[in-house]
Structures are given as structure tokens and as C-alpha cells.
Scaffold this motif. Structure first.
Motif, PDB file in Angstrom:
ATOM      1  N   LEU A 201       0.859  -1.188   0.000  1.00 24.52           N
ATOM      2  CA  LEU A 201       0.000   0.000   0.000  1.00 24.52           C
ATOM      3  C   LEU A 201       0.894   1.236   0.000  1.00 24.52           C
ATOM      4  N   ASP A 202       0.757   2.071  -0.995  1.00 26.19           N
ATOM      5  CA  ASP A 202       1.587   3.278  -1.055  1.00 26.19           C
ATOM      6  C   ASP A 202       1.071   4.370  -0.130  1.00 26.19           C
ATOM      7  N   ILE A 203      -0.258   4.534  -0.100  1.00 24.78           N
ATOM      8  CA  ILE A 203      -0.871   5.621   0.660  1.00 24.78           C
ATOM      9  C   ILE A 203      -2.098   5.076   1.395  1.00 24.78           C
ATOM     10  N   ILE A 204      -2.258   5.459   2.654  1.00 30.16           N
ATOM     11  CA  ILE A 204      -3.469   5.165   3.409  1.00 30.16           C
ATOM     12  C   ILE A 204      -4.052   6.488   3.878  1.00 30.16           C
ATOM     13  N   LEU A 205      -5.257   6.806   3.407  1.00 33.45           N
ATOM     14  CA  LEU A 205      -5.959   8.018   3.830  1.00 33.45           C
ATOM     15  C   LEU A 205      -6.977   7.608   4.880  1.00 33.45           C
ATOM     16  N   GLY A 206      -6.866   8.180   6.081  1.00 33.77           N
ATOM     17  CA  GLY A 206      -7.622   7.666   7.218  1.00 33.77           C
ATOM     18  C   GLY A 206      -8.718   8.572   7.725  1.00 33.77           C
ATOM     19  N   GLY A 207      -9.530   7.992   8.576  1.00 38.06           N
ATOM     20  CA  GLY A 207     -10.626   8.684   9.247  1.00 38.06           C
ATOM     21  C   GLY A 207     -11.116   7.855  10.416  1.00 38.06           C
ATOM     22  N   HIS A 208     -12.309   8.161  10.879  1.00 37.71           N
ATOM     23  CA  HIS A 208     -13.015   7.441  11.947  1.00 37.71           C
ATOM     24  C   HIS A 208     -12.593   7.890  13.339  1.00 37.71           C
ATOM     25  N   THR A 209     -11.285   7.963  13.607  1.00 35.98           N
ATOM     26  CA  THR A 209     -10.829   8.376  14.934  1.00 35.98           C
ATOM     27  C   THR A 209     -10.501   9.867  14.995  1.00 35.98           C
ATOM     28  N   HIS A 210     -10.851  10.596  13.954  1.00 35.42           N
ATOM     29  CA  HIS A 210     -10.736  12.062  13.927  1.00 35.42           C
ATOM     30  C   HIS A 210      -9.320  12.544  14.210  1.00 35.42           C
ATOM     31  N   HIS A 211      -8.343  11.795  13.737  1.00 28.69           N
ATOM     32  CA  HIS A 211      -6.951  12.155  13.970  1.00 28.69           C
ATOM     33  C   HIS A 211      -6.450  13.096  12.875  1.00 28.69           C
ATOM     34  N   LEU A 212      -5.471  13.877  13.215  1.00 26.71           N
ATOM     35  CA  LEU A 212      -4.874  14.842  12.292  1.00 26.71           C
ATOM     36  C   LEU A 212      -3.404  14.510  12.106  1.00 26.71           C
ATOM     37  N   LEU A 213      -2.997  14.325  10.854  1.00 25.30           N
ATOM     38  CA  LEU A 213      -1.587  14.117  10.518  1.00 25.30           C
ATOM     39  C   LEU A 213      -1.159  15.273   9.625  1.00 25.30           C
ATOM     40  N   LYS A 214      -0.666  16.324  10.267  1.00 26.47           N
ATOM     41  CA  LYS A 214      -0.384  17.564   9.538  1.00 26.47           C
ATOM     42  C   LYS A 214       0.620  17.380   8.412  1.00 26.47           C
ATOM     43  N   ASP A 215       1.635  16.571   8.653  1.00 23.30           N
ATOM     44  CA  ASP A 215       2.652  16.315   7.624  1.00 23.30           C
ATOM     45  C   ASP A 215       2.641  14.849   7.203  1.00 23.30           C
ATOM     46  N   GLY A 216       1.549  14.180   7.467  1.00 23.21           N
ATOM     47  CA  GLY A 216       1.488  12.757   7.179  1.00 23.21           C
ATOM     48  C   GLY A 216       2.289  11.962   8.197  1.00 23.21           C
ATOM     49  N   GLU A 217       2.324  10.674   7.999  1.00 20.22           N
ATOM     50  CA  GLU A 217       3.116   9.796   8.870  1.00 20.22           C
ATOM     51  C   GLU A 217       3.618   8.634   8.029  1.00 20.22           C
ATOM     52  N   TRP A 218       4.911   8.394   8.110  1.00 20.93           N
ATOM     53  CA  TRP A 218       5.506   7.306   7.342  1.00 20.93           C
ATOM     54  C   TRP A 218       5.592   6.048   8.195  1.00 20.93           C
ATOM     55  N   ILE A 219       5.104   4.941   7.647  1.00 23.29           N
ATOM     56  CA  ILE A 219       5.325   3.620   8.231  1.00 23.29           C
ATOM     57  C   ILE A 219       6.089   2.849   7.156  1.00 23.29           C
ATOM     58  N   GLU A 220       7.414   2.748   7.332  1.00 15.93           N
ATOM     59  CA  GLU A 220       8.281   2.204   6.281  1.00 15.93           C
ATOM     60  C   GLU A 220       8.064   3.018   4.998  1.00 15.93           C
ATOM     61  N   ASP A 221       7.579   2.384   3.927  1.00 14.91           N
ATOM     62  CA  ASP A 221       7.416   3.103   2.660  1.00 14.91           C
ATOM     63  C   ASP A 221       5.977   3.508   2.386  1.00 14.91           C
ATOM     64  N   THR A 222       5.105   3.393   3.389  1.00 15.45           N
ATOM     65  CA  THR A 222       3.693   3.766   3.227  1.00 15.45           C
ATOM     66  C   THR A 222       3.441   5.104   3.909  1.00 15.45           C
ATOM     67  N   LEU A 223       2.776   5.998   3.200  1.00 16.30           N
ATOM     68  CA  LEU A 223       2.482   7.330   3.727  1.00 16.30           C
ATOM     69  C   LEU A 223       1.034   7.395   4.189  1.00 16.30           C
ATOM     70  N   LEU A 224       0.824   7.787   5.445  1.00 17.01           N
ATOM     71  CA  LEU A 224      -0.509   7.942   6.018  1.00 17.01           C
ATOM     72  C   LEU A 224      -0.906   9.411   6.003  1.00 17.01           C
ATOM     73  N   GLY A 225      -2.169   9.678   5.678  1.00 15.21           N
ATOM     74  CA  GLY A 225      -2.697  11.039   5.728  1.00 15.21           C
ATOM     75  C   GLY A 225      -4.041  11.050   6.430  1.00 15.21           C
ATOM     76  N   ALA A 226      -4.358  12.128   7.107  1.00 18.13           N
ATOM     77  CA  ALA A 226      -5.654  12.258   7.784  1.00 18.13           C
ATOM     78  C   ALA A 226      -5.915  13.722   8.075  1.00 18.13           C
ATOM     79  N   ALA A 227      -7.195  14.118   8.014  1.00 14.39           N
ATOM     80  CA  ALA A 227      -7.557  15.539   8.097  1.00 14.39           C
ATOM     81  C   ALA A 227      -8.538  15.839   9.223  1.00 14.39           C
TER      82      ALA A 227
END
Length: 462
Positions: A201-227
């Protein structure tokens, strides 16, 4: 390695999540996203817009009055490419309403872990989709939602474990796609597990827990985003792809706060128009109330007594327990409309019947007497008020000798009793004992539906 601009294809991914029908920021979101899409097209860059679920929230009159189709219209106007569903779309609506919610959608609905009871994919949704840019870059997108097993089953859906379903879709599309994105309404912890377990998975765009990742979050080579939530932010992922190999060479994440965006007088008018449209649609008489029903936050009241009787009549339970804070007002004398009931009880909360041994019911009753409830502030769990308020007991009381009664029965260990309550009390946060006992969720009826049903029945017969 440095890549020349002409050898790199740029893809912009904008994402929203957990709007929850908070339309106060929607005009700014719409304007921003449409402008960004136009700018990308002018620059010869690709642009995708995704929503990660819980755009719908029945606590807003516009959503309630349009059965959520107003939300779909707003998404259409912006030009979203795909959405997944959250629990508010999935379990606060009847099966029939969800089946027709997206019939006018101009975007794809992606959800890999929601099926018909026979295991087939719903006709209104896809498990995944592959989008292709004008540069020939193929973007695979998978959607998944939080598996509230009991609730979906009660509504006539089969929700499955999301990680297994995501893996199946990933295996299917990874060889066909240059970039794979997961729209995950699963929560931050699940997203991190997904990234660690499935690095494809290259990118995971998240929700449900209402979290904010201002600059994203890297888990190895996968980039997480949330607004975060409520349209406070718009998420953005910028991806650069080598045109020769279609390999990702750079990714970065960021967010745009909507409170820094211009708000015009027309924006305010538009937000008010959403409210007015919803309120007008809800002006449907339900029953005539012959005398005022006042509410109190710290004690029993005429309104709580009326609701308690409604809950028992609807569920056929022996006793009931709920909090006084669920009422966001009182009921005046006169015709009670759908809008009045919605204003009074905007919560997407269902009634529930729990089966308790006498000793368990006694324990719950004792906990309910704790004075802490009165001023306890609550957020989430479907509750749309502010304070819990005192606990209200209907046909659950002690006699002069201190014996607890449920209806006409003395509460004794070894005997089973049926307690009607609110679904939010069965999640383990307030009454841990209620999490694991046998229970029956009443769905799709909300507690306001029960009050309306009883008012119509009670006053029509009296």
C-alpha cells in the motif's frame, strides 16, 4: 537522484474525512477543491479528490430531511472522484436508505468489506477501482470501513474483517496499478497496522478516529494522511511519478486549515440555506401534544417519564435506564413535527435491550446513582449533546425496604431481566458490564422514532 520536471508526472490527491454534516466550512472546502482541480489541469497535473466516510450525519436537519442525498449532491458539486462509507452512512441509515443514498452520485463508492447477506457486492458500490491519469499512470483505490458486526447484521448487511478484504483487493490490483491508495475509515491504529502488514500500500488516507496528521506519517514506505474532523482541514498528498518507469519517486503530505480561508457573505447564506432546506423538509406533523413536556438535566421530568414509557412500550422490556442529557430541549403543547423530534433528540442512537441477571442489574443500578453523571461531558458514541445529566430510571426502583424492583418483579440473583437502554451504554465506556451481556439492538429506529411512535399511539388512543 534528481529528476527533470519533464520526466516527472505529478499527482495531487486531496482528501476529506469525518465531515459529519458540519457544513459551516463547506463553501470554503468546495471553492478550494474546485480551484485546486482547475490549477492542476492547467499545469498538466493529475488531481483526485476522495472522501473517507462519515460525510453524512443525521444530526443535521439537511441530512435528515434529504435522507443524506443532500450530502451526495454537495460531493457531486465539488467533483469528488471516489468515497468510502463510514459508520454514519453504514449503520445510522436503514438498509433501503443506504441502498438508494448514492443513486445520483457522480463518483465511485468504494467499500471492500461490506456485502449483501449472500456475500455479493452491493450494486451501488465497488470493492476497488483503478483510475488512469492522462500520463497513463494507473492509481488503484481500495475502500474499507469499520466493522460494526452486530449493527450491520441487524440491518441486513454482512460486514467482514477489513484487513483480509484489503489484502485480497491489493493482490488483485497491485500488478495493474502504479500507485495504490486505501481509503480507510478504520481509525489510526488500524491504519498503522495495515501499513506495517501490507507495505505494498503506497498511501493510506484515514478517518473514523478524527486524527490529524499535519505532515502525514511514514510507516516504512507507506504514507498515512488524515484531516481530523468537521471540515477543519483538507488533506493533500503530492505524488511524483517517473514518466519512463511509472515508479513513485517522491511523496509528501500536508493539510490546509479551512479557518484561514476566505469566508464570504454568500458562504454564510449558503450554509443557512442548507439548514432551512432541511428544516422545511422536516415540517411533517407526527402527533399532537396536549400539554407541555418539560425536561430537566439533573432529575426526572415529565419529558423523561414520557420517553421512558415510550421505550418500554416499544421494546416490551421490564425497566429502562437512560440519561437526562439526551433531551436538548422540551416539547411544547401543540403539533409535534419530525423537525421538533429531531431538534429534541438529534443523536444517531438506537434503543437496545440488554438481558441481565439480577445481580448484574443491581450492579448497573448502583453505578447509575453515582452523582458524577450529572456534569459529565460527553463527546462521540453517537451523542450530540454536551452533558450526560443524571440517570433516569423507568420502572426500576427501590421500595421502602430497599428491595430493587424491575417493573413488578423483585430483582433477585439467578433471575433474568430485560433492561431497555441506549446503545451508547453497551460499548463499555460507562457501564463496562453491559459490553458483554446478551443484547438486542433495535434498528434502524432511532430513539426519536420511538418517541414519535409512542406519541402518535398514546394520544391517538387516549
Amino acid at each position: 537522484m534528481t529528476y527533470m520536471k519533464e520526466t516527472v508526472a505529478t499527482i495531487h490527491i486531496y482528501h476529506t474525512n469525518d465531515i459529519h454534516s458540519h457544513f459551516e466550512n463547506w463553501p470554503q472546502i468546495r471553492r478550494f477543491l474546485k480551484q485546486r482541480k482547475e490549477q492542476a489541469e492547467e499545469a498538466g497535473e493529475a488531481c483526485f479528490i476522495f472522501d473517507i466516510g462519515d460525510h453524512v450525519d443525521r444530526s443535521h436537519p439537511f441530512t435528515e430531511g434529504t435522507d443524506g442525498k443532500g450530502n451526495v449532491k454537495l460531493l457531486n458539486e465539488v467533483g469528488y472522484d471516489a468515497v468510502t462509507i463510514g459508520n454514519n452512512e453504514g449503520i445510522t441509515m436503514s438498509k433501503q436508505t443506504l441502498e438508494t443514498l448514492y443513486e445520483d452520485a457522480l463518483f465511485d463508492v468504494l467499500i471492500c468489506n461490506l456485502k449483501e447477506l449472500n456475500g455479493e457486492q452491493p450494486v451501488w458500490a465497488k470493492s476497488s477501482e483503478i483510475f488512469e491519469t492522462t500520463d497513463g499512470v494507473r492509481v488503484g483505490v481500495i475502500g474499507a470501513t469499520a466493522p460494526y458486526y452486530a449493527f450491520y447484521r441487524q440491518l441486513g448487511w454482512k460486514v467482514t474483517e477489513p484487513r483480509k478484504e484489503i489484502r485480497e483487493q491489493l493482490v488483485r490490483i497491485r500488478q495493474q496499478a502504479d500507485l495504490v491508495v486505501c481509503l480507510s475509515h478504520l481509525g489510526i491504529n488500524e491504519d498503522r497496522l495495515l501499513a506495517a502488514e501490507y507495505p505494498a500500500l503506497d498511501i493510506i488516507l484515514g478517518g473514523h478516529t478524527h486524527h490529524l496528521l499535519k505532515d502525514g506519517e511514514w510507516i516504512e514506505d507507506t504514507l498515512l494522511g488524515a484531516a481530523e474532523k468537521f471540515g477543519h482541514y483538507i488533506g493533500h498528498i503530492r505524488v511524483e511519478i517517473d514518466r519512463m518507469t511509472n515508479q513513485v519517486v517522491h511523496m509528501e503530505a500536508g493539510v490546509f486549515p479551512t479557518n484561514t480561508m476566505e469566508q464570504t457573505a454568500e458562504d454564510v447564506e449558503q450554509v443557512n440555506a442548507y439548514l432551512s432546506e432541511g428544516e422545511e423538509a422536516l415540517q411533517v406533523p407526527v402527533f399532537y401534544n396536549p400539554s407541555p413536556l418539560a425536561q430537566k438535566l439533573t432529575a426526572d421530568s415529565p419529558l423523561s417519564s414520557f420517553f421512558g414509557r415510550a421505550l418500554l412500550a416499544y421494546t416490551h422490556a421490564e425497566c429502562a435506564l437512560f440519561n437526562a442529557g439526551i433531551f436538548l430541549g422540551s416539547l411544547d403543547e401543540g403539533w409535534v413535527t419530525r423537525g421538533d423530534l429531531h431538534s429534541l433528540l438529534p443523536h444517531p442512537i438506537n434503543p437496545c435491550i440488554v438481558h441481565l441477571d439480577g445481580s448484574e442489574l443491581l450492579q448497573v443500578y448502583e453505578q447509575s446513582l453515582d452523582p458524577k453523571w450529572t456534569e459529565l461531558e460527553i463527546k462521540g458514541l453517537g451523542f450530540r449533546g454536551t452533558f450526560m445529566g443524571s440517570m433516569v430510571h423507568e420502572r426500576l426502583f427501590r421500595n421502602q425496604d430497599g428491595q430493587l424492583f424491575a417493573g413488578n418483579r423483585a430483582v433477585e440473583p439467578g433471575e433474568t431481566y430485560r433492561l431497555a437502554t441506549l446503545d451508547m451504554f453497551t460499548f463499555g465506556f460507562f457501564f463496562p458490564l453491559l459490553k458483554d451481556v446478551p443484547k438486542e439492538y433495535i434498528m434502524p429506529e432511532m430513539i426519536r422514532d420511538v418517541l414519535g411512535w409512542y406519541g402518535k399511539k398514546y394520544f391517538n388512543e387516549s
